[in-house]
Design a protein around this motif. Structure first.
Motif, PDB file in Angstrom:
ATOM      1  N   UNK A  44       0.811  -1.214   0.000  1.00 59.46           N
ATOM      2  CA  UNK A  44       0.000   0.000   0.000  1.00 59.46           C
ATOM      3  C   UNK A  44       0.851   1.273   0.000  1.00 59.46           C
ATOM      4  N   UNK A  45       1.920   1.291   0.789  1.00 61.06           N
ATOM      5  CA  UNK A  45       2.686   2.516   0.995  1.00 61.06           C
ATOM      6  C   UNK A  45       3.987   2.599   0.210  1.00 61.06           C
ATOM      7  N   UNK A  46       4.452   1.495  -0.346  1.00 64.71           N
ATOM      8  CA  UNK A  46       5.726   1.506  -1.069  1.00 64.71           C
ATOM      9  C   UNK A  46       6.894   1.786  -0.137  1.00 64.71           C
ATOM     10  N   UNK A  47       7.783   2.690  -0.552  1.00 60.26           N
ATOM     11  CA  UNK A  47       8.976   2.968   0.256  1.00 60.26           C
ATOM     12  C   UNK A  47       8.643   3.619   1.595  1.00 60.26           C
ATOM     13  N   UNK A  48       7.450   4.167   1.736  1.00 64.60           N
ATOM     14  CA  UNK A  48       7.048   4.771   3.012  1.00 64.60           C
ATOM     15  C   UNK A  48       6.683   3.720   4.064  1.00 64.60           C
ATOM     16  N   UNK A  49       6.674   2.459   3.694  1.00 62.53           N
ATOM     17  CA  UNK A  49       6.314   1.391   4.636  1.00 62.53           C
ATOM     18  C   UNK A  49       7.289   1.299   5.802  1.00 62.53           C
ATOM     19  N   UNK A  50       8.476   1.839   5.643  1.00 61.66           N
ATOM     20  CA  UNK A  50       9.438   1.821   6.758  1.00 61.66           C
ATOM     21  C   UNK A  50       8.976   2.692   7.915  1.00 61.66           C
ATOM     22  N   UNK A  51       8.067   3.607   7.631  1.00 63.24           N
ATOM     23  CA  UNK A  51       7.589   4.494   8.690  1.00 63.24           C
ATOM     24  C   UNK A  51       6.694   3.775   9.693  1.00 63.24           C
ATOM     25  N   UNK A  52       5.977   2.740   9.265  1.00 65.11           N
ATOM     26  CA  UNK A  52       5.061   2.054  10.178  1.00 65.11           C
ATOM     27  C   UNK A  52       5.790   1.422  11.371  1.00 65.11           C
ATOM     28  N   UNK A  53       6.871   0.635  11.166  1.00 62.00           N
ATOM     29  CA  UNK A  53       7.582   0.130  12.350  1.00 62.00           C
ATOM     30  C   UNK A  53       8.204   1.242  13.197  1.00 62.00           C
ATOM     31  N   UNK A  54       8.668   2.298  12.552  1.00 62.60           N
ATOM     32  CA  UNK A  54       9.254   3.414  13.309  1.00 62.60           C
ATOM     33  C   UNK A  54       8.189   4.070  14.188  1.00 62.60           C
ATOM     34  N   UNK A  55       7.017   4.332  13.615  1.00 60.52           N
ATOM     35  CA  UNK A  55       5.928   4.927  14.399  1.00 60.52           C
ATOM     36  C   UNK A  55       5.477   3.984  15.512  1.00 60.52           C
ATOM     37  N   UNK A  56       5.472   2.670  15.226  1.00 54.68           N
ATOM     38  CA  UNK A  56       5.078   1.703  16.254  1.00 54.68           C
ATOM     39  C   UNK A  56       6.054   1.756  17.424  1.00 54.68           C
ATOM     40  N   UNK A  57       7.339   1.850  17.127  1.00 58.94           N
ATOM     41  CA  UNK A  57       8.349   1.924  18.183  1.00 58.94           C
ATOM     42  C   UNK A  57       8.189   3.216  18.976  1.00 58.94           C
ATOM     43  N   UNK A  58       7.977   4.317  18.286  1.00 61.71           N
ATOM     44  CA  UNK A  58       7.826   5.601  18.970  1.00 61.71           C
ATOM     45  C   UNK A  58       6.601   5.590  19.869  1.00 61.71           C
ATOM     46  N   UNK A  59       5.474   5.114  19.353  1.00 56.60           N
ATOM     47  CA  UNK A  59       4.262   5.128  20.179  1.00 56.60           C
ATOM     48  C   UNK A  59       4.364   4.123  21.319  1.00 56.60           C
TER      49      UNK A  59
END
Length: 195
Positions: free
Chosen positions: A129-144
């Motif tokens: 769904x997000x392409x190269x932006x998919x790396x942001x999901x684990x980063x946001x999960x770690x931050x939250x």
């Protein structure tokens, strides 16, 4: 097949990421961070190695983004199945390496292996769904996970998984389920190379 492995980074990117992940986790075994909780009542302590678990998930997305559709259309073999095998094999290999390290070290390495599966599953789930932006999901999960806080001292919310201790069973089951969902997402929704 060699050109495909070279293009995806199987000879440089993935071994480098595996080495950086294993070395980083090995060097930060006893480093504990206590970051402020912005929404919860209690700050959560987390291992620094949990942040390093983001390295394999980012490497997987970079590997998948190195596709060359114009060249791959003329390939004799379907490369979609090879891509899925490569990225899932790398995620499992990174997990196995850290689990093997845990035989000689503390059980916090089990948490790093579990979190690696979680982050890889999140990234693979989001990539179609997000392409190269998919790396942001684990980063946001770690931050939250870190900044959300916990229900009480050293008691994170159950769905957070990342800050749970290594021996918590529901966290391991949740991480494995997210990883399997990522593989299913790749199989069902990943962009195909048209012929």
């Amino acid at each position: 097949m060699i050109w495909w492995l070279r293009q995806r980074g199987a000879f440089g990117l993935l071994p480098g990421a595996l080495f950086a992940f294993a070395l980083g986790v090995g060097l930060t075994l006893n480093v504990v961070l206590v970051l402020p909780a912005f929404l919860g009542n209690y700050a959560m302590a987390t291992q620094l190695s949990n942040f390093l678990c983001l390295i394999p998930s980012v490497a997987l997305i970079v590997c998948l983004e190195r596709r060359m559709p114009s060249v791959e259309r003329s390939a004799v073999r379907r490369l979609d199945a090879s891509d899925i095998t490569l990225v899932s094999g790398f995620a499992l290999l990174a997990t196995a390496v850290v689990m093997a390290m845990s035989l000689a070290g503390p059980e916090t390495l089990w948490a790093a292996a579990r979190n690696n599966l979680l982050f890889c599953g999140l990234a693979l789930s989001a990539w179609p769904l997000l392409g190269h932006r998919a790396t942001l999901l684990p980063v946001f999960w770690m931050i939250h996970s870190v900044f959300l806080g916990g229900r009480s001292h050293n008691d994170p919310y159950p769905w957070v998984i990342v800050t749970e201790e290594a021996r918590v069973e529901h966290a391991a089951v949740g991480a494995a389920a997210v990883f399997l969902a990522g593989i299913v997402s790749l199989i069902c929704f990943a962009p195909r190379t048209d012929r």
